[in-house]
Scaffold this motif. Structure first.
Motif, mmCIF file in Angstrom:
data_model
loop_
_atom_site.group_PDB
_atom_site.id
_atom_site.type_symbol
_atom_site.label_atom_id
_atom_site.label_comp_id
_atom_site.label_asym_id
_atom_site.label_seq_id
_atom_site.Cartn_x
_atom_site.Cartn_y
_atom_site.Cartn_z
ATOM 1 N N TYR A 55 6.400 -5.243 2.008
ATOM 2 C CA TYR A 55 5.275 -5.554 2.883
ATOM 3 C C TYR A 55 4.341 -4.346 3.023
ATOM 4 C CZ TYR A 55 2.611 -6.684 7.054
ATOM 5 O OH TYR A 55 1.596 -6.897 7.940
ATOM 6 N N VAL A 56 4.917 -3.191 3.240
ATOM 7 C CA VAL A 56 4.114 -1.973 3.390
ATOM 8 C C VAL A 56 3.416 -1.637 2.073
ATOM 9 C CG1 VAL A 56 4.264 0.522 3.795
ATOM 10 C CG2 VAL A 56 5.446 -1.058 5.298
ATOM 11 N N SER A 59 0.344 -3.703 1.758
ATOM 12 C CA SER A 59 -0.691 -3.223 2.672
ATOM 13 C C SER A 59 -1.355 -1.963 2.131
ATOM 14 C CB SER A 59 -0.089 -2.940 4.047
ATOM 15 O OG SER A 59 0.445 -4.114 4.599
ATOM 16 N N THR A 62 -3.838 -2.939 -0.596
ATOM 17 C CA THR A 62 -5.064 -3.476 -0.002
ATOM 18 C C THR A 62 -5.919 -2.350 0.577
ATOM 19 O OG1 THR A 62 -3.937 -5.529 0.515
ATOM 20 C CG2 THR A 62 -5.959 -5.077 1.729
ATOM 21 N N TRP A 63 -5.292 -1.428 1.294
ATOM 22 C CA TRP A 63 -6.024 -0.307 1.884
ATOM 23 C C TRP A 63 -6.662 0.549 0.797
ATOM 24 C CZ3 TRP A 63 -5.250 4.970 1.412
ATOM 25 C CH2 TRP A 63 -5.990 5.767 2.277
ATOM 26 N N SER A 143 -12.102 -6.767 5.460
ATOM 27 C CA SER A 143 -11.549 -6.090 6.635
ATOM 28 C C SER A 143 -12.055 -6.705 7.927
ATOM 29 C CB SER A 143 -11.887 -4.602 6.601
ATOM 30 O OG SER A 143 -13.268 -4.396 6.782
#
Length: 155
Positions: A55-56, A59, A62-63, A143
């Motif tokens: 999951y991290v 993320s 995406t970041w 975002s």
């Protein structure tokens, strides 16, 4: 103490004799190894850690894509400002990509490209200041905020 044992000596003698006799007859009830419950708990903890890591990791991906898009937009924004400083009478709505390319850093020969998270390719609208990403005619900013400096230049 003429050969007599004191109470203290008798007491320790009895305790020593008792512990020796019980240890000889004691059977090992616990076998070394893991029980099924212990293995299940370890596997559950490992699965939770792997799930959190995945999951991290998503993320972070995406970041990172958002940060790269923001850097591309900052590059174009800087080129827009330098072009308008050299040509103060030009309206921002009439700026073209070809006019901005000489003002891009590192002697770039083309406008920077930005990859979306999903869908078609993104283009940079240079006729507005600060520039924005466009996908299919609409502004692209997954975002949800135009001031967070992810997928936009921000304010």
């Amino acid at each position: 103490m003429n050969g007599e044992k004191s109470c203290f000596t008798n007491h320790f003698g009895y305790v020593n004799q008792l512990s020796v006799s019980t240890s000889r007859h004691r059977r090992h009830l616990h076998h070394p190894g893991l029980t099924l419950i212990e293995i299940t708990i370890v596997l559950c903890v490992l699965m939770a850690l792997i799930g959190t890591g995945l999951y991290v990791g998503g993320s972070i991906k995406t970041w990172r894509a958002g940060r790269e898009a923001a850097e591309a937009l900052r590059t174009v924004y800087s080129a827009q400002r330098m072009y308008l400083a050299d040509n103060p009478t030009v309206a921002k709505e009439s700026i073209t990509r070809e006019q901005l390319i000489p003002y891009l850093p590192d002697r770039a020969t083309a406008m920077p490209t930005v990859k979306p998270l999903k869908g078609n390719a993104l283009s940079i609208r240079v006729t507005v200041i600060p520039p924005v990403l466009v996908q299919g005619g609409s502004v692209y900013d997954p975002s949800g905020s135009s001031t967070d400096n992810l997928w936009d230049v921000g304010e």
